[in-house]
Design an enzyme around this catalytic site. Sequence first.
Site, PDB file in Angstrom:
ATOM      1  N   HIS A  66      28.773  10.755  20.841  1.00  0.00           N
ATOM      2  CA  HIS A  66      29.694  10.272  19.758  1.00  0.00           C
ATOM      3  C   HIS A  66      29.215   9.643  18.756  1.00  0.00           C
ATOM      4  CE1 HIS A  66      29.373   6.241  22.105  1.00  0.00           C
ATOM      5  NE2 HIS A  66      29.365   5.708  20.909  1.00  0.00           N
ATOM      6  N   ASP A 108      28.292  12.708  27.068  1.00  0.00           N
ATOM      7  CA  ASP A 108      28.197  11.915  26.010  1.00  0.00           C
ATOM      8  C   ASP A 108      26.703  11.806  25.873  1.00  0.00           C
ATOM      9  OD1 ASP A 108      28.591  10.339  23.582  1.00  0.00           O
ATOM     10  OD2 ASP A 108      29.269   8.347  24.463  1.00  0.00           O
ATOM     11  N   SER A 201      25.865   1.939  20.568  1.00  0.00           N
ATOM     12  CA  SER A 201      26.075   3.244  20.959  1.00  0.00           C
ATOM     13  C   SER A 201      24.609   3.927  20.738  1.00  0.00           C
ATOM     14  CB  SER A 201      27.093   4.165  20.525  1.00  0.00           C
ATOM     15  OG  SER A 201      28.120   3.401  20.648  1.00  0.00           O
TER      16      SER A 201
END
Length: 257
Positions: A66, A108, A201
């Site tokens: 992402h 992910d 992230s």
Amino acid sequence: MFALQQFVVIYALTFLRQNVLGSKIINGKIAPDNKMLYMASVQDYRGYHICGGFLVSENFVMTAAHCDLYPTYVVLGNHHLRSADKLVIQIAEKYKHPYYWVVGHGYDIMLLKLSTPVRPSKRIQFIRLPFREMTLNENEKCRVAGWGKINTSGNVVDDLRVVGVSVISPQVCRERWGGLPPNVICAGGYNTTKGFCQGDSGGPLVWKGMAVGIVSYNRAIPETKLGNCNYPDVPNGYTDISKYLNWIRKILQGKKS
């Protein structure tokens, strides 16, 4: 679609696409300059930090899928992002896991191929990956690191910060979230004041010097769509790297995903 998928799709992704100010390590400390030398800042064409990452070979940095927010450069060799003394390398190719769609569906994980190979040095090192599929026990001690805010309403900072987190059982994690994507490690957040927030992230969950997870998701505040660093209701979610070793090896060996 279970609750986690629905929640993350609506809130966490909205935040990540619109607010890329950097990571938010909560209640951590500044990482020593001679430690965690595999850490990478993934940056856009303007040189803005958008995600964390970590160097896994001379040609590849690993991050979250992402984080595909127009990544252009990878910065290595300095924990202080404003320092001029750092290595900036252009990203040549990006490889997202072919099953990735949104965070709530899992998968992910992304590998960024560098335009120039990186040699280990006193300032830059690779981090080991698992060599086989594994499952961490509850309460195992890990670390997570990143750049940026240190609380929900705080200012962005430029020094790498690190914090210790403990693994949370899948059963507790599933109950707190109302379900789990496949291949997730839960650590930090729930029932503690330590962990990460949206924007951190792509950074690694490190266990015994090995990257075992990738920062993936946490709760956002519905009213504002901003990351909520005032934990305690849900665990932090990380992509379990050991579940993707076959795919990782193919990419590192130059095969298409």
